[in-house]
Every structure is written in C-alpha cells, then in structure tokens.
Scaffold this active site. Structure first.
Site, PDB file in Angstrom:
ATOM      1  N   ARG A  89      -1.351  18.010  -4.719  1.00 50.12           N
ATOM      2  CA  ARG A  89      -0.225  17.257  -5.280  1.00 50.12           C
ATOM      3  C   ARG A  89      -0.058  17.527  -6.775  1.00 50.12           C
ATOM      4  NH1 ARG A  89       0.167  10.814  -4.209  1.00 50.12           N
ATOM      5  NH2 ARG A  89      -1.655  10.630  -5.554  1.00 50.12           N
ATOM      6  N   ARG A 133      -4.008  -4.917  -3.693  1.00 49.97           N
ATOM      7  CA  ARG A 133      -4.882  -3.895  -3.129  1.00 49.97           C
ATOM      8  C   ARG A 133      -6.165  -4.493  -2.567  1.00 49.97           C
ATOM      9  NH1 ARG A 133      -2.961   0.997  -5.815  1.00 49.97           N
ATOM     10  NH2 ARG A 133      -4.065   2.850  -5.115  1.00 49.97           N
ATOM     11  N   ARG A 143      -3.043  14.719 -11.178  1.00 43.84           N
ATOM     12  CA  ARG A 143      -3.702  13.486 -11.609  1.00 43.84           C
ATOM     13  C   ARG A 143      -5.210  13.681 -11.612  1.00 43.84           C
ATOM     14  NH1 ARG A 143      -1.221   8.491  -8.218  1.00 43.84           N
ATOM     15  NH2 ARG A 143      -3.433   7.978  -8.185  1.00 43.84           N
ATOM     16  N   LYS A 202       3.601   6.656  -0.914  1.00 43.25           N
ATOM     17  CA  LYS A 202       4.100   5.342  -1.363  1.00 43.25           C
ATOM     18  C   LYS A 202       5.024   5.473  -2.573  1.00 43.25           C
ATOM     19  CE  LYS A 202       0.131   3.204  -2.018  1.00 43.25           C
ATOM     20  NZ  LYS A 202      -0.814   4.249  -1.597  1.00 43.25           N
ATOM     21  N   ARG A 228     -11.415   7.083  -2.845  1.00 46.05           N
ATOM     22  CA  ARG A 228     -10.238   6.205  -2.790  1.00 46.05           C
ATOM     23  C   ARG A 228      -9.937   5.795  -1.345  1.00 46.05           C
ATOM     24  NH1 ARG A 228      -6.216   9.912  -5.822  1.00 46.05           N
ATOM     25  NH2 ARG A 228      -4.623   8.370  -5.343  1.00 46.05           N
TER      26      ARG A 228
HETATM   27  P1  AMP Z   1      -2.066   4.581  -7.425  1.00 46.26           P
HETATM   28  O1  AMP Z   1      -1.198   5.241  -8.425  1.00 46.26           O
HETATM   29  O2  AMP Z   1      -1.410   3.409  -6.744  1.00 46.26           O
HETATM   30  O3  AMP Z   1      -2.674   5.547  -6.432  1.00 46.26           O
HETATM   31  O4  AMP Z   1      -3.302   3.935  -8.247  1.00 46.26           O
HETATM   32  C1  AMP Z   1      -4.197   4.760  -8.967  1.00 46.26           C
HETATM   33  C2  AMP Z   1      -5.441   3.981  -9.325  1.00 46.26           C
HETATM   34  O5  AMP Z   1      -5.088   2.867 -10.171  1.00 46.26           O
HETATM   35  C3  AMP Z   1      -6.207   3.362  -8.170  1.00 46.26           C
HETATM   36  O6  AMP Z   1      -7.081   4.289  -7.536  1.00 46.26           O
HETATM   37  C4  AMP Z   1      -6.961   2.236  -8.891  1.00 46.26           C
HETATM   38  O7  AMP Z   1      -8.045   2.761  -9.632  1.00 46.26           O
HETATM   39  C5  AMP Z   1      -5.923   1.749  -9.890  1.00 46.26           C
HETATM   40  N1  AMP Z   1      -5.074   0.693  -9.311  1.00 46.26           N
HETATM   41  C6  AMP Z   1      -3.743   0.738  -9.016  1.00 46.26           C
HETATM   42  N2  AMP Z   1      -3.318  -0.423  -8.505  1.00 46.26           N
HETATM   43  C7  AMP Z   1      -4.401  -1.230  -8.453  1.00 46.26           C
HETATM   44  C8  AMP Z   1      -4.624  -2.571  -7.998  1.00 46.26           C
HETATM   45  N3  AMP Z   1      -3.637  -3.305  -7.466  1.00 46.26           N
HETATM   46  N4  AMP Z   1      -5.884  -3.085  -8.113  1.00 46.26           N
HETATM   47  C9  AMP Z   1      -6.875  -2.379  -8.654  1.00 46.26           C
HETATM   48  N5  AMP Z   1      -6.750  -1.101  -9.065  1.00 46.26           N
HETATM   49  C10 AMP Z   1      -5.528  -0.533  -8.975  1.00 46.26           C
END
Ligand code: AMP
Length: 219
Positions: free
Chosen positions: A127, A88, A161, A13, A172
């Site tokens: 990654r 989400r 990360r 993404k 996740r």
């Molecule tokens: P990402 O970088 O999109 O994979 O997001 C990393 C982490 O941030 C996720 O696993 C959640 O813990 C948190 N996170 C990101 N976006 C959201 C969202 N819209 N709602 C809740 N938690 C989020």
C-alpha cells in the site's frame, strides 16, 4: 446519520469512508488520521501516540477517547459523522455510547467490512498513501499510479506508512482480533451491525455498502 466503520487493517476503511462520507454528506472522522496529523505537527499528543502506532498497538484510551470526542464535538459533526478506526475496543465503544446518550443521540449503523486474512497482508504490504489525503490510496501491484511515487488524484507524494510493514501488520491483525472484534458483538446486541464483503472494486464495495445502509438490514 451516525455510522461506525469496522474491519481489519487493509479492509479499505479509509477509502470507503471517504466515498461514503461524501455520498451521505457527513464528515469522515479517522482517529488514525488525527494521530498522524498530530505526529507530523510534532504535538504532545502525537509524541504520546507514535510509539504505540509504530508497534501496531492501540494508543491508550485516555489519549484516544478525548481526541475522538473533541473531533465529534466540532460544528460539522452535529448532524452526523462516519467514524473510521474508532471505537477500537469495548471500553471506547462504551465511552461513545455514553457520550451519544448524554446528547440524546444514537448510532444508526455499524458497517462491518469483511476481508480474508491473506488478502489483508497482501493489500497492506504494497500500500502507498498520499501525503495530502489518506483516502488517496495506491498499491505497488494492484493499483499503480501513472507516475511512480506521485498521487494520480492531486499530485501529492506517495509514501508507505511506517506501520504498514508485514511484521507490524501481523501485530495489528492480532490486536484487531483480540481487542476490536469484540465491539461487533457489543453492537450486534444493539441491532446495529451490517456486514458486507470488502472484496471487489472500490466502486462495487461502496455500492454494496450504500445498499446495505439504505436497507438498514442490521442484524
Ligand atoms: P488506522 O489509520 O485506523 O489504521 O490507525 C493506525 C494506528 O493508529 C493504529 O494501529 C493504532 O495504533 C492507532 N489508532 C487509531 N485509532 C485508534 C483507536 N481508536 N484506539 C487506539 N489506537 C488507535
């Protein structure tokens, strides 16, 4: 254009969002990046988000929705945006629908990136991401940088990360299936969903995504 990108962790993404946002001349808004920026700046919001992120859980809506709306209200997003990682869950999707409606706006498409589950775990566990720009993504086997630990694009430091471990990735994925996937049906009911395969090279997926958005073949 106002676009939402959905897909499991590891679908690409962030990488695709950066290319698509550039092609479409709209800002790329990633709630994950906003949280990580808050954590590295040591803000109160970052402190609240960190434990949820480390465990692979969603940060509570009362923190997330306000942060996303604030970002969408900034000047560069008045004519459109590409949302990556937001909404989400269904209540975030409803909050977004309401906020857009208040401004007389609506989404144009929800781009759903599909990728098999075993591929996701392989992609994420290896990654490595650039500290300067999270769309500069490398992989210990599939996309090695010329110099280990250094970003080919900007020379930034590459890191793993904290939530990219195999155990957290599995959590996740569970969260994705139980909380995020239902938003696809929510948006399908509005005729907005365009599904494409996220397999293949980055350029192939970008081209596939652009073709699907141009055709507007939402179903
Ligand atoms: P990402 O970088 O999109 O994979 O997001 C990393 C982490 O941030 C996720 O696993 C959640 O813990 C948190 N996170 C990101 N976006 C959201 C969202 N819209 N709602 C809740 N938690 C989020």
């Amino acid at each position: 254009m106002r676009i939402v990108l959905v897909g499991p962790p590891g679908a690409g993404k962030g990488t695709q969002a950066a290319f698509l946002a550039q092609n479409l001349a709209i800002p790329h808004i990633s709630t994950g990046d906003l949280f990580r920026a808050n954590i590295s700046q040591g803000t109160e919001l970052g402190l609240k988000a960190k434990s949820y992120m480390d465990a692979g859980n969603l940060v509570p809506d009362e923190v997330t929705i306000g942060m996303a709306k604030d970002r969408m209200a900034q000047a560069d997003a008045v004519n459109g945006f590409l949302l990556d990682g937001f909404p989400r869950n269904v209540s975030q999707a409803e909050a977004l629908d309401d906020a857009l409606k208040l401004d007389g706006q609506q989404l144009d498409a929800v781009l759903d990136l599909e990728v098999p589950e075993d591929e996701v775990v392989k992609r994420i566990a290896g990654r490595r991401i650039c500290r300067n720009d999270s769309s500069h993504v490398f992989h210990v086997s599939y996309k090695q940088p010329a110099t280990e630990g250094v970003c080919d694009v900007c020379g930034g430091e590459l890191y793993q990360r904290g939530d990219d471990t195999e155990e957290t990735v599995r959590r996740r994925l569970e969260v994705y299936h139980s909380e995020t996937e239902p938003i696809i049906d929510h948006y399908r009911a509005q005729g907005l969903v365009v599904t494409i395969s996220a397999l293949g090279s980055v350029a192939e997926v970008t081209e596939r995504a652009m073709a699907a958005l141009r055709k507007g073949d939402a179903a």
